[in-house]
Design an enzyme around this catalytic site. Sequence first.
Site, short mmCIF file in Angstrom:
data_model
loop_
_atom_site.label_atom_id
_atom_site.label_comp_id
_atom_site.label_asym_id
_atom_site.label_seq_id
_atom_site.Cartn_x
_atom_site.Cartn_y
_atom_site.Cartn_z
N GLY A 51 0.81 -1.20 0.00
CA GLY A 51 0.00 0.00 0.00
C GLY A 51 0.85 1.26 0.00
O GLY A 51 1.95 1.28 0.56
N SER A 52 0.36 2.29 -0.65
CA SER A 52 1.04 3.59 -0.60
C SER A 52 0.87 4.20 0.79
O SER A 52 0.03 3.78 1.58
CB SER A 52 0.46 4.52 -1.67
OG SER A 52 0.71 4.01 -2.97
N HIS A 54 3.72 4.60 2.74
CA HIS A 54 4.89 4.17 3.51
C HIS A 54 6.20 4.68 2.89
O HIS A 54 7.27 4.16 3.19
CB HIS A 54 4.94 2.66 3.61
CG HIS A 54 3.69 2.04 4.14
ND1 HIS A 54 3.16 2.39 5.38
CD2 HIS A 54 2.85 1.11 3.61
CE1 HIS A 54 2.05 1.67 5.58
NE2 HIS A 54 1.84 0.92 4.53
N ASP A 107 -1.43 -8.38 0.82
CA ASP A 107 -0.17 -8.53 0.09
C ASP A 107 0.14 -10.01 -0.14
O ASP A 107 0.54 -10.42 -1.24
CB ASP A 107 0.98 -7.89 0.87
CG ASP A 107 0.91 -6.37 0.91
OD1 ASP A 107 -0.06 -5.81 0.37
OD2 ASP A 107 1.81 -5.76 1.50
N HIS A 216 0.17 0.77 9.75
CA HIS A 216 -1.13 1.24 9.30
C HIS A 216 -1.94 1.84 10.45
O HIS A 216 -3.11 2.14 10.29
CB HIS A 216 -1.94 0.12 8.66
CG HIS A 216 -1.22 -0.61 7.58
ND1 HIS A 216 -0.55 -1.80 7.80
CD2 HIS A 216 -1.04 -0.30 6.27
CE1 HIS A 216 0.00 -2.20 6.65
NE2 HIS A 216 -0.27 -1.31 5.73
#
Length: 328
Positions: A51-52, A54, A107, A216
């Site tokens: 996911g974006s 990070h 993922d 997250h």
Amino acid sequence: MLINVPEKVVEDGLRGMAAAHPELTVDVENRVVLRRDTPVAGKVGLVSGGGSGHEPLHGGFVGTGMLDAACPGEVFTSPVPDQMLRAAAAVDSGQGVLFVVKNYTGDVLNFEMAAELAEDEGIQVAKVLVEDDVAVTDSSFTAGRRGTGATLFVEKLTGALAEEGAPLEQVEALARQVAGSARSFGVALSAVTTPAKGGPTFDLPAGELELGIGIHGEPGRERRRMMTSREIADFSVDAVLEDLGTADPVLLLVNGMGGTPLLELYGYCAEVRRVLDERGVPVARTLVGNYVTSLDMAGASVTLCRADEEILRLWDAPVRTPGLRWGL
């Protein structure tokens, strides 16, 4: 927030990456970031993603001596198998592809599906799972430990070995060695704000912190009233060493979560080194900065990785990416 609209945050970020880094090929539509010179003849391809939010993980680690491709998903959301398949096809030189996967349910499932699709197309794929966070056993995003700062060590060290032309079996073996030799622990001083929500994603009252936070914003071990840098270092390093042990020299990553100034991170690094010295743990290399972040979260994580002479040689090998570079 410095955005246009929440729905375009990832797209806008990729367009900016393309403008800033001509050494990369950034496919904004299909959401794949590639080395411009890929596929590199005779070289195993390294692909990661997630996911974006990070950054610089993972797109900022694409380049010579590290990843060949990265697949950015929506904010805090896994990329899809089609992205991973495109990336694998683009970087495969006939020597196979290694997927580096953080242990988050989306993922894991999507990289598994992508590996099956790639193998159907004749691409040899190996996978390594990074699950280094000692804070909790399971979380809202995972079955088992979360993948965090050790991802940087896996990507850098295997990237160096792949750059030397090592075969897929050897690169995979190193990836598993590093993933099994690294542990992390993170602390949040403030909640994270996502573009879609426009406000904190969880409640962390002023004057409190979360010990063992996930990248997250997943809950950690416990909440306490605010602690000093010294106290946080004692707690975090002891949590890592309890699992990792104290016998070997280590690589040390003091990582910012995105909202903590570098001045404070260096101060925290000093406290972490103090604890390691007191526990008799030699530090062979130290890296400080924002590398595996959580948007605007204030806080920090500590990652230790056991380091022998070969690990140090590969760590010191040249790397040139937007987020990490030396020796070139």
